[in-house]
Design an enzyme around this catalytic site. Structure first.
Site, PDB file in Angstrom:
ATOM      1  N   ASP A  93       0.855  -1.178   0.000  1.00 19.66           N
ATOM      2  CA  ASP A  93       0.000   0.000   0.000  1.00 19.66           C
ATOM      3  C   ASP A  93       0.894   1.232   0.000  1.00 19.66           C
ATOM      4  O   ASP A  93       1.978   1.218   0.592  1.00 19.66           O
ATOM      5  CB  ASP A  93      -0.862   0.046   1.269  1.00 19.66           C
ATOM      6  CG  ASP A  93      -1.992  -0.963   1.265  1.00 19.66           C
ATOM      7  OD1 ASP A  93      -2.231  -1.597   0.216  1.00 19.66           O
ATOM      8  OD2 ASP A  93      -2.636  -1.127   2.317  1.00 19.66           O
ATOM      9  N   SER A 233       8.133   4.848   5.549  1.00 20.87           N
ATOM     10  CA  SER A 233       9.134   4.022   4.893  1.00 20.87           C
ATOM     11  C   SER A 233       8.874   4.021   3.388  1.00 20.87           C
ATOM     12  O   SER A 233       7.878   4.560   2.923  1.00 20.87           O
ATOM     13  CB  SER A 233       9.093   2.598   5.446  1.00 20.87           C
ATOM     14  OG  SER A 233       7.771   2.206   5.707  1.00 20.87           O
TER      15      SER A 233
END
Length: 275
Positions: A93, A233
């Protein structure tokens, strides 16, 4: 582009912020944050986090969670799959931006030029990606933080590169070469449909660890590759020239820095041979 938070603007745009940043980007600080987030004392954060980001917990398994980190790495009950064997799927995602890699193996994000040799710390591997594509998947804190392999493949090489842990928000990436300064791990994969591809995980501010599973040899598409612990991240995917054709809506964003919202397992393109 969404306006950056006051904390990010403070850290990267002010003198006091940059002084504080010198401490925050050190892996030891992220490690300390990890120990707290992994303890039962952090459970009180979960309820407010779910509310703030409007997270639909019906999509996930594992509750009740023993710590905030336990919640953060929660697993989805189901990942959507395609039967199209030629499809290039998203490993996670997040927010996808795409850049062309030049003949001298560079790509550019606004004011920052990235060199593939510096990113990989390997000239031989870097040279494979002349005139190829660089797909950057930015995961926000509220996203699902587990990621998968995008094709049936054989693992040829795995490497970890130590570094700092800068924020990976667009404002920061347009100022600093964060992807070559941050801690990162990458895997070279000989894939069934997309040639030799690289899948790289990049840590970011207050990410305790990149947790890749200890896998060797052949792997299957949709197999979980690993997960990120607390924080934002990034996953970077490198594709050789003429190995994939991206979907039209994504092709139109190449080099612009514009991000496309994608979901894990979602089709973002297809193999060049199967176009």
């Amino acid at each position: 582009m969404k306006k950056e938070s006051a904390s990010i603007r403070f850290l990267y745009n002010t003198v006091p912020g940059r002084m504080a940043l010198k401490l925050l980007v050190r892996p030891g600080v992220s490690k300390a944050a990890y120990y707290y987030m992994d303890s039962p004392f952090s459970k009180w954060l979960i309820k407010n986090y779910i509310k703030k980001y409007n997270i639909d917990m019906e999509l996930y398994t594992g509750a009740p969670y023993r710590s905030f980190n336990d919640f953060f790495v929660r697993q989805k009950k189901e990942i959507k799959r395609t039967e199209d064997k030629n499809a290039l799927i998203s490993p996670c995602d997040g927010f996808l931006s795409v850049y062309r890699i030049s003949p001298d193996v560079n790509f550019r994000i606004k004011h920052v030029t990235y060199n593939m040799k510096a990113l990989l710390e390997n000239k031989v591997i870097a040279d494979r990606y002349k005139d190829g594509l660089c797909l950057i998947y930015r995961l926000a804190p509220h996203n699902y933080h587990r990621y998968i392999f995008t094709d049936d493949a054989e693992i040829k090489l795995k490497r970890r590169i130590e570094g700092e842990l800068h924020c990976v928000r667009p404002m920061v990436c347009e100022k600093l070469p964060v992807y070559v300064r941050n801690s990162r791990e990458y895997t070279v994969l000989k894939s069934e449909n997309f040639g030799c591809l690289v899948q790289m995980e990049v840590g970011a501010l207050l990410v305790g660890r990149i947790c890749n599973h200890d896998l060797k040899g052949k792997v299957k598409r949709y197999t979980e590759k690993g997960y990120f612990e607390f924080g934002g991240s990034t996953i970077i995917m490198l594709l050789e020239k003429d190995k994939a054709v991206l979907d039209r809506n994504i092709m139109e964003t190449i080099g612009t820095g514009k991000e496309t919202v994608v979901g894990v397992g979602q089709k973002v393109g297809r193999s060049f041979s199967g176009k």
